[in-house]
Design an enzyme around this catalytic site. Structure first.
Site, PDB file in Angstrom:
ATOM      1  N   CYS A 247     -47.393 -36.743 -75.116  1.00  0.00           N
ATOM      2  CA  CYS A 247     -47.184 -36.820 -76.547  1.00  0.00           C
ATOM      3  C   CYS A 247     -46.394 -37.849 -77.117  1.00  0.00           C
ATOM      4  O   CYS A 247     -46.914 -38.781 -77.980  1.00  0.00           O
ATOM      5  CB  CYS A 247     -46.545 -35.667 -77.114  1.00  0.00           C
TER       6      CYS A 247
ATOM      7  N   HIS B  25     -41.849 -35.947 -82.748  1.00  0.00           N
ATOM      8  CA  HIS B  25     -41.031 -37.078 -82.046  1.00  0.00           C
ATOM      9  C   HIS B  25     -40.718 -38.552 -82.692  1.00  0.00           C
ATOM     10  O   HIS B  25     -41.566 -38.673 -83.511  1.00  0.00           O
ATOM     11  CB  HIS B  25     -41.772 -37.368 -80.760  1.00  0.00           C
TER      12      HIS B  25
HETATM   13  N1  LIG Z   1     -45.586 -28.794 -76.808  1.00  0.00           N
HETATM   14  C1  LIG Z   1     -45.911 -30.106 -76.892  1.00  0.00           C
HETATM   15  O1  LIG Z   1     -45.682 -31.171 -77.702  1.00  0.00           O
HETATM   16  C2  LIG Z   1     -46.873 -30.591 -75.961  1.00  0.00           C
HETATM   17  C3  LIG Z   1     -47.450 -31.915 -76.164  1.00  0.00           C
HETATM   18  C4  LIG Z   1     -48.267 -32.473 -75.150  1.00  0.00           C
HETATM   19  C5  LIG Z   1     -48.790 -31.476 -74.223  1.00  0.00           C
HETATM   20  N2  LIG Z   1     -48.048 -30.330 -73.928  1.00  0.00           N
HETATM   21  C6  LIG Z   1     -48.533 -29.536 -72.887  1.00  0.00           C
HETATM   22  O2  LIG Z   1     -49.237 -28.537 -73.089  1.00  0.00           O
HETATM   23  C7  LIG Z   1     -48.854 -27.476 -71.983  1.00  0.00           C
HETATM   24  C8  LIG Z   1     -48.522 -26.272 -72.825  1.00  0.00           C
HETATM   25  O3  LIG Z   1     -47.363 -26.585 -73.844  1.00  0.00           O
HETATM   26  P1  LIG Z   1     -46.726 -25.553 -74.991  1.00  0.00           P
HETATM   27  O4  LIG Z   1     -45.784 -26.238 -75.483  1.00  0.00           O
HETATM   28  O5  LIG Z   1     -47.806 -25.125 -75.929  1.00  0.00           O
HETATM   29  O6  LIG Z   1     -46.050 -24.416 -74.135  1.00  0.00           O
HETATM   30  P2  LIG Z   1     -45.972 -22.712 -74.283  1.00  0.00           P
HETATM   31  O7  LIG Z   1     -45.591 -22.601 -75.759  1.00  0.00           O
HETATM   32  O8  LIG Z   1     -44.853 -22.388 -73.390  1.00  0.00           O
HETATM   33  O9  LIG Z   1     -47.246 -22.096 -74.092  1.00  0.00           O
HETATM   34  C9  LIG Z   1     -47.770 -22.111 -72.543  1.00  0.00           C
HETATM   35  C10 LIG Z   1     -49.000 -21.411 -72.832  1.00  0.00           C
HETATM   36  O10 LIG Z   1     -49.687 -21.433 -71.375  1.00  0.00           O
HETATM   37  C11 LIG Z   1     -50.068 -20.024 -70.876  1.00  0.00           C
HETATM   38  N3  LIG Z   1     -49.858 -19.940 -69.425  1.00  0.00           N
HETATM   39  C12 LIG Z   1     -48.869 -20.153 -68.817  1.00  0.00           C
HETATM   40  N4  LIG Z   1     -48.890 -19.754 -67.434  1.00  0.00           N
HETATM   41  C13 LIG Z   1     -50.218 -19.456 -67.438  1.00  0.00           C
HETATM   42  C14 LIG Z   1     -51.018 -19.240 -66.323  1.00  0.00           C
HETATM   43  N5  LIG Z   1     -50.556 -18.938 -65.100  1.00  0.00           N
HETATM   44  N6  LIG Z   1     -52.165 -18.860 -66.609  1.00  0.00           N
HETATM   45  C15 LIG Z   1     -52.692 -19.057 -67.895  1.00  0.00           C
HETATM   46  N7  LIG Z   1     -51.992 -19.245 -69.029  1.00  0.00           N
HETATM   47  C16 LIG Z   1     -50.909 -19.631 -68.680  1.00  0.00           C
HETATM   48  C17 LIG Z   1     -49.165 -19.095 -71.646  1.00  0.00           C
HETATM   49  O11 LIG Z   1     -49.904 -17.869 -71.681  1.00  0.00           O
HETATM   50  P3  LIG Z   1     -48.760 -16.643 -72.034  1.00  0.00           P
HETATM   51  O12 LIG Z   1     -48.405 -16.428 -73.593  1.00  0.00           O
HETATM   52  O13 LIG Z   1     -49.597 -15.471 -71.520  1.00  0.00           O
HETATM   53  O14 LIG Z   1     -47.625 -16.615 -70.888  1.00  0.00           O
HETATM   54  C18 LIG Z   1     -48.960 -20.074 -73.305  1.00  0.00           C
HETATM   55  O15 LIG Z   1     -50.313 -19.830 -73.744  1.00  0.00           O
HETATM   56  C19 LIG Z   1     -47.908 -27.871 -71.148  1.00  0.00           C
HETATM   57  O16 LIG Z   1     -48.515 -28.436 -70.262  1.00  0.00           O
HETATM   58  C20 LIG Z   1     -47.365 -29.000 -71.924  1.00  0.00           C
HETATM   59  O17 LIG Z   1     -46.881 -30.066 -70.983  1.00  0.00           O
HETATM   60  C21 LIG Z   1     -47.205 -29.883 -74.717  1.00  0.00           C
END
Ligand SMILES: NC(=O)c1ccc[n+]([C@@H]2O[C@H](COP(=O)([O-])OP(=O)(O)OC[C@H]3O[C@@H](n4cnc5c(N)ncnc54)[C@H](OP(=O)(O)O)[C@@H]3O)[C@@H](O)[C@H]2O)c1
Length: 329
Positions: free
Chosen positions: A126, A234
Site C-alpha cells: 500500500c 497512509h
Molecule cells: N490493510 C491494508 O491496508 C492492506 C493493504 C495492502 C495489502 N494488504 C494485505 O491484504 C491482506 C489482508 O489484510 P487485511 O488488512 O484485510 O487483514 P484482516 O482484516 O486481518 O483480514 C484477513 C482476512 O484473511 C482471511 N484469512 C486469514 N487466514 C486465512 C486462511 N488460512 N485461509 C483463508 N482465509 C484466511 C481472514 O478470514 P477470517 O475472518 O476467517 O479469519 C480475513 O478475511 C494481507 O496480506 C495484507 O498484507 C493489506
C-alpha cells in the site's frame, strides 16, 4: 465471470466488495472465501446474501479471477492451486511481489505488461503504490537518483485486529494487542517485522518495489516506516533527488495532469493532503510541494492515500478490469 474473493471477511476484503459494487465490475457468480472459522457466515453483496466458503471449495469452483487478501501464507499455499485450475490470481500480500517471474502492477504505470500467461499477479504494498503513483511521472521527466521517504501509516494497514486495539485503547478497554506497544497517543517506528539489516520489512518493500514497478534500478529508495494512530490512510514525507533540475510550476502541472493524482497544495489557504479527507477516496493526494533548499535538483512533497482503496482494493480491481477489458481472462 466467476470471481472469488479470498479474505472476504477482512478489512481489505470488505473494501474490495465496496469497490467492485461501485465500479459495477461484471460478476455472474461471486465466491466469498475466508478461513475455516468463517465458513457458513453470511455476507451481503448487492442486496444478496452469500455464504462464506473455504479455499478447497473455491478452487473446485474454478473461478476466472481470484482476488486474494488473506495474508502471505495463504497466498503462498493457495494461489498456485487456483492458478493450476486456470484462475488468474491478483494477490495483495507480499508473497509473490519480488519473484522474477511475477509481475508487480500499478495499472496507471505498467498494466501493459500483462498477458494471458500471467496467472499470479502481485499488487504492490500500500505505501509503495501511493509513492510510485507520484514518482512515476516525475521520474520520466527529471530522472530520479535517490528517494528518502518517511511514512506515517494508518492502523487500518495492519488489519482488523489493529483497528480494534486502537479503539479499545481509546475507550480504556483491555483487549488483544496487534502491536507490541499501545498505539493510541503513540508512534511506532515499526511496521511489519524486522529484517537482518535492521530495517523493517515494510521499509524494504518501499526500497525494492519501486525499482521493479518502474523497471529501473538506477535510482535508490531508503525508508523509515512509522505507524501512527490514524485510520483513514497512509501519509508520506518524500524527498526526491533528480538528475535534472525542475521548475516547481512544471512539477505541479505534471502531477495535476497525471490520472489518479490530485494536487492539494496552497499554503495561503492551509491546503494540503490529510488522511481524514483521503479516507474512502481512490485518488493519491499530493501537496507541500517545495524545493529542498539544502541541495540541488531535490524536491520535497507530502503524499496521502487511503491504503485500503488505491493501496489495496482499488488497485486490485483496476487490474481485474484491465484483464477483462483486454480479454486476458
Ligand atoms: N490493510 C491494508 O491496508 C492492506 C493493504 C495492502 C495489502 N494488504 C494485505 O491484504 C491482506 C489482508 O489484510 P487485511 O488488512 O484485510 O487483514 P484482516 O482484516 O486481518 O483480514 C484477513 C482476512 O484473511 C482471511 N484469512 C486469514 N487466514 C486465512 C486462511 N488460512 N485461509 C483463508 N482465509 C484466511 C481472514 O478470514 P477470517 O475472518 O476467517 O479469519 C480475513 O478475511 C494481507 O496480506 C495484507 O498484507 C493489506
Amino acid at each position: 465471470m466467476k470471481l472469488a474473493l479470498v479474505g472476504a471477511t477482512g478489512m481489505v476484503g470488505e473494501v474490495m466488495m465496496k469497490v467492485l459494487d461501485e465500479r459495477n465490475f461484471p460478476i455472474d457468480e461471486l465466491l466469498l472465501v475466508a478461513s475455516e472459522k468463517s465458513v457458513g457466515k453470511e455476507i451481503s453483496f448487492k442486496r444478496k446474501n452469500h455464504k462464506v466458503i473455504g479455499l478447497e471449495e473455491a478452487v473446485a469452483a474454478r473461478p476466472n479471477i481470484a482476488l486474494f487478501s488473506a495474508g502471505g501464507n495463504t497466498s503462498l499455499e493457495w494461489a498456485p492451486k487456483f492458478a493450476e485450475v486456470g484462475t488468474t490470481v491478483i494477490d495483495n500480500s507480499s508473497a509473490w511481489r519480488m519473484e522474477a517471474d511475477k509481475k508487480l502492477i500499478v495499472p496507471e504505470i505498467n498494466a501493459h505488461l500483462l498477458t494471458k500467461e500471467d496467472k499470479i499477479i502481485a499488487n504492490p504494498n500500500c505505501s509503495t503504490i501511493q509513492l510510485v503513483m507520484a514518482l512515476a511521472p516525475l521520474h520520466k521527466k527529471y530522472k530520479m537518483k535517490r528517494v528518502v521517504v518517511s511514512t506515517y501509516q494508518s492502523v487500518s494497514g495492519t488489519g482488523l485486529k489493529a483497528v480494534q486495539q486502537m479503539e479499545n485503547e481509546m475507550a480504556g478497554v483491555k483487549g488483544e494487542m496487534a502491536y507490541p506497544y499501545p498505539i493510541h497517543k503513540n508512534a511506532l517506528p515499526h511496521c511489519d517485522v524486522f529484517e537482518a539489516n535492521g530495517y523493517t520489512k515494510e521499509e524494504m518493500k518501499l526500497a525494492r518495489e519501486p525499482q521493479k514497478i518502474l523497471d529501473d534500478r538506477t535510482f535508490s529508495v531508503t525508508a523509515t516506516a512509522v505507524r501512527i494512530p490514524t485510520a483513514g490512510g497512509h501519509s508520506e514525507a518524500v524527498n526526491v533527488q533528480f538528475e535534472n533540475d525542475f521548475e516547481l510550476g512544471d512539477v505541479r502541472k505534471i502531477l495535476h495532469e497525471t490520472p489518479g493524482i490530485t494536487v492539494q497544495d496552497n499554503p495561503d489557504t492551509n491546503t494540503y493532503p490529510m488522511p481524514m479527507y483521503a479516507h474512502d477516496k481512490d485518488e493519491v493526494f499530493v501537496g507541500r510541494i517545495r524545493r529542498d533548499e539544502s541541495q540541488p535538483n531535490t524536491l520535497n512533497m507530502w503524499i496521502v492515500s487511503d491504503n485500503l482503496r488505491k493501496g489495496a482494493a482499488t488497485n486490485a480491481v483496476q487490474i481485474a478490469e484491465y484483464l477483462v477489458n483486454n480479454k486476458l481472462v
